[in-house]
Enzyme design. Structure first.
Site, PDB file in Angstrom:
ATOM      1  N   ASP A  72       6.413  -0.367  -1.858  1.00 21.07           N
ATOM      2  CA  ASP A  72       5.901   0.088  -3.155  1.00 21.07           C
ATOM      3  C   ASP A  72       4.386   0.319  -3.112  1.00 21.07           C
ATOM      4  OD1 ASP A  72       5.378   0.578  -5.805  1.00 21.07           O
ATOM      5  OD2 ASP A  72       6.519  -1.130  -6.572  1.00 21.07           O
ATOM      6  N   HIS A 126       4.738   2.577  -7.868  1.00 19.67           N
ATOM      7  CA  HIS A 126       5.108   2.672  -9.285  1.00 19.67           C
ATOM      8  C   HIS A 126       3.886   2.816 -10.192  1.00 19.67           C
ATOM      9  CE1 HIS A 126       4.835  -1.885  -9.585  1.00 19.67           C
ATOM     10  NE2 HIS A 126       4.484  -1.597 -10.825  1.00 19.67           N
ATOM     11  N   SER A 147       0.323  -5.378 -10.827  1.00 25.62           N
ATOM     12  CA  SER A 147       0.893  -4.368  -9.955  1.00 25.62           C
ATOM     13  C   SER A 147      -0.241  -3.702  -9.195  1.00 25.62           C
ATOM     14  CB  SER A 147       1.602  -3.299 -10.787  1.00 25.62           C
ATOM     15  OG  SER A 147       2.765  -3.829 -11.332  1.00 25.62           O
TER      16      SER A 147
HETATM   17  N1  GLU Z   1       6.811  -5.064 -11.153  1.00 26.50           N
HETATM   18  C1  GLU Z   1       5.992  -5.502 -12.211  1.00 26.50           C
HETATM   19  C2  GLU Z   1       5.927  -4.407 -13.246  1.00 26.50           C
HETATM   20  O1  GLU Z   1       6.190  -3.296 -12.946  1.00 26.50           O
HETATM   21  C3  GLU Z   1       4.580  -5.771 -11.797  1.00 26.50           C
HETATM   22  C4  GLU Z   1       4.123  -7.108 -11.524  1.00 26.50           C
HETATM   23  C5  GLU Z   1       4.706  -8.207 -12.351  1.00 26.50           C
HETATM   24  O2  GLU Z   1       4.927  -8.048 -13.565  1.00 26.50           O
HETATM   25  O3  GLU Z   1       4.917  -9.234 -11.738  1.00 26.50           O
HETATM   26  O4  GLU Z   1       5.614  -4.615 -14.394  1.00 26.50           O
END
Ligand code: GLU
Length: 737
Positions: free
Chosen positions: A220, A84, A653
């Site tokens: 990911d 991502h 991330s």
């Molecule tokens: N999945 C989160 C994001 O895309 C990244 C890590 C997190 O915020 O813990 O913002």
């Protein structure tokens, strides 16, 4: 009372021992927690993690594109980050013919790696405490305006000195709401090429349904490579650049971690707000989050439906959809968590205790008025803040003609001056032609019109009339008095929604064109929105925010002084931090126990052939059927993701998860649903970060993609003493095969 407080402290330290450690530590100050980390299983010293005169783990940590984190995993500049995080680059190289989003991309040699204009990779050279130098010339009596000026001037002097004879950049950053200052010296590389990415059915497996949720089965990750000039220094993107020789590259551990083992996550968390007052938390929970969620629910309804119907639109809108949906879902989780923890009442109780301690310590003159001041300032700022939230949502996540039209503001405003200088004028036209080209590459007029139609009424409902553009208000009469009527005028006639019309306009741009643009309803909407923001919202908002900042600085100082038993770490601000905890599951809800890792079998359990979120590539299914996991298996299983009690945030991330020896065991990419509130309120028993098991990453690169040349670049290691019956691939000779 003393007894109670003592018990409280004991409970607190017990909690801290058995669960996560709250806090995102500034690497230059790790000495303070070194002992604690070593007790938990760290086998390194603070200097092994951060040092300026010798190489250390920090030299493998990359700020990726200024937003995410990445880490160096080979001596040839190979870096690993999330799928991502590389998503917009993968998207930008994708087309119907080369659908890298759907099929993945693997450069089988360095020549095949893809350049990404504008993408940067930044290393931290040094984090220097400059508080006393920055605050030189300032005391309690310095008026606020002067204080800011002095800080700015002092910062400039230090930044200039730090970058005088080198190619580094330096920026002084405020910590603890301006109570402390650190200068961050960095080295930035600008030639960062795409090396590999799995198909979205692996890299984004589970889609929005699984995002921010455990149990998770997403691979990911994506890989890039940093290139430097031949001298090893940063150089503009160029064919002749060579793969970077890094100061440190992370060894990769094939044994993984077991529950309870020490883990640390090293990266660039973006923003936390642990020290907010109850007034601000109230606003986030009850106003800002619900308003923004409502806006994004509406636009996602349009975008999701359109992406499902057409492959072209799916590719065009993939990155935009993710940008909108990621925060949308997080805010929902955040409200759920804050409500569950009764965070607002907790804050109010804390404020009472704060005031009590202020009195007890005789500090009324210093801190007695802060909360009252904040209450008044927040009360006033909310009208402006609501309008500001809507402006940001509408302009940056809403109908795209608005942002595109804004690119034309300077040629419209400065036409006279520009047209008298042919060279500058041509340059501006060329720039606009390029902007037009890239804007329409990912644009669908029907989708945009539908977004306009659903978002504009919400904007109008949420924003006070006095802040609205005239064209949304009295001006609407000209368009049958409806948003749809205005929409038709825009989408049928405007230059900003039609590439051909715009190209024709730019081909022969003259004073008449400026007149036409000024009459264009899309341009009027854009100008109205920006004028409303800059003339009516921002000035007062800015004043009030400055006043709040002053009080928050004092409040922060008071909290540190009066609550020394709390960890009181500095809120995240996109600077490098280390957080530590251990690999562990959780029990977030009554009777629900989360195991700390998921497996390939679980991926298959979620598999729904043909589904937009849970489909899988046939090759992965075959590998599962054959149990062909090679050296990446763990007692016959292939672990996919795992959770840890490391305090992370957005920006983490792509951060590496390291074991006690500083070896890479996981790739951070998310948090669980029950911990999305941790930016505001961290709960050690609930908060878990989610990582891809590094062995799943390598398995996909090697067995799925056949890109084993990348595996050969890496330094694969195992635990010095096998702790358990590790399944060994009999064909495995050396660790790198
Ligand atoms: N999945 C989160 C994001 O895309 C990244 C890590 C997190 O915020 O813990 O913002």
């Amino acid at each position: 009372m003393f007894k109670h407080f003592f018990c409280f402290l004991i409970c607190l330290s017990f909690l801290n021992f058995s669960h996560a450690k709250e806090g995102m530590w500034i690497p230059a100050l790790l000495k303070a927690v070194e002992g604690d980390m070593q007790t938990m299983g760290l086998q390194l010293s603070a200097e092994d993690i951060y040092a300026i005169n010798q190489s250390s783990l920090k030299d493998a940590i990359v700020h990726f594109g200024g937003g995410c984190t990445a880490e160096v995993i080979s001596n040839e500049g190979l870096i690993l980050t999330n799928h991502h995080c590389g998503y917009s680059q993968i998207q930008s190289h994708s087309s119907l013919e080369n659908d890298y989003l759907k099929d993945g991309f693997w450069a089988m040699s360095k020549e095949d790696e893809l350049q990404n204009p504008g993408l940067t990779a930044t290393f931290i050279v040094e984090i220097r405490d400059v508080t006393s130098k920055i605050l030189k010339g300032i005391d309690e009596t310095t008026p606020e305006g002067d204080r800011n000026k002095i800080i700015e001037e002092n910062s400039k002097v230090l930044e200039l000195a730090a970058t005088k004879d080198n190619h580094y950049e330096a920026k002084v950053r405020a910590f603890y709401y301006g109570n402390e200052f650190y200068m961050i010296i960095t080295e930035t590389f600008e030639d960062v090429r795409l090396v590999g990415a799995p198909p979205s059915s692996i890299g984004k497996f589970g889609g929005d349904t699984d995002n921010w949720v455990w149990p998770r089965h997403t691979g990911d990750f994506s890989m890039f490579r940093i290139y430097s000039g031949e001298d090893g220094l940063p150089a503009a993107p160029n064919e002749n650049n060579v793969p970077l020789k890094p100061k440190h590259s992370l060894p990769i551990n094939l044994d993984g971690v077991e529950e309870g083992e020490f883990t640390m996550v090293y990266g660039f968390p973006g923003r936390t707000e642990q020290y907010l007052s109850s007034f601000a938390v109230d606003y986030v929970m009850n106003t800002s989050n619900p308003n923004k969620i409502e806006m994004r629910t509406a636009s996602l309804g349009v975008i999701d439906a359109a992406m499902e119907k057409s492959d072209k639109i799916r590719i065009q809108y993939a990155a935009k959809q993710s940008r909108i949906s990621n925060a949308w879902k997080k805010w929902k989780g955040q409200n759920f968590g804050l409500e569950k923890l009764d965070a607002l009442n907790e804050k109010k109780a804390f404020e009472k205790e704060f005031m009590k301690r202020v009195s007890e310590k005789g500090l009324r003159s210093e801190y007695g008025e802060i909360l009252k001041n904040l209450e008044g300032q927040y009360e006033e700022i909310f009208t402006y803040q609501i309008a500001r939230d809507y402006f940001i949502e509408y302009v940056f996540y809403g109908p795209e003609f608005v942002r595109f039209a804004n690119r034309f503001s300077s040629i419209v405003d400065q036409y006279e001056a520009l047209s008298s200088e042919p060279e500058k004028f041509e340059e501006e036209i060329a720039k606009l032609k390029r902007a037009t080209e890239s804007h329409f590459k990912n644009y669908n007029r029907t989708v945009d019109q539908k977004i306009f139609n659903v978002l504009t009424p919400l904007y109008k409902k949420g924003v006070a009339d006095s802040f609205e553009p005239e064209i949304f208000n009295d001006g609407l009469a000209k368009y049958r008095g409806t948003v749809q009527g205005l929409g038709q005028a825009i989408y049928n006639k405007s230059f900003f929604v039609d590439q051909e019309r715009m190209n024709n306009l730019l081909e022969n741009f003259n004073a008449g064109s400026v007149k036409k643009i000024k009459k264009d309803p899309a341009y009027k909407v854009m100008r109205g929105l920006f004028a409303g923001y800059y003339d009516k919202i921002r000035p007062r908002y800015g004043d009030l925010q400055n006043q709040i900042d002053v009080n928050m600085r004092k409040y922060m100082e008071g909290q540190r002084k009066l609550f020394p038993e709390r960890p009181n770490w500095a809120d995240a601000n996109s600077t490098l931090r280390l957080t530590y905890g251990k690999a562990e599951g959780s029990e977030p809800v009554d009777a629900v126990v989360y195991k700390f890792y998921t497996t390939m079998d679980g991926v298959m359990n979620k598999y729904i052939p043909g589904d937009k979120e849970f489909d899988l590539p046939q090759k992965l299914v075959n590998l599962w059927e054959e149990k062909d996991y090679g050296q990446y298996a763990d007692n016959g299983e292939l672990r996919v993701c795992f959770t840890g009690s490391n305090h992370t945030s957005g920006g983490n991330s792509g951060s590496p998860c390291l074991n006690g020896r500083g070896e890479l065991v996981g790739l951070n990419f998310d948090r669980s649903w029950e911990s999305t509130m941790s930016d505001i309120r961290f709960a050690p028993e609930l908060c878990r970060n989610i990582m891809v098991d590094i062995r799943y990453v390598l398995f996909i690169v090697d067995k799925f993609a056949g890109a084993d040349h990348l595996i050969h670049e890496m330094n694969l290691v195992r635990n010095p003493e096998p702790k358990r019956d590790t399944f060994m691939d009999p064909t495995m000779q050396s660790l790198n095969r």
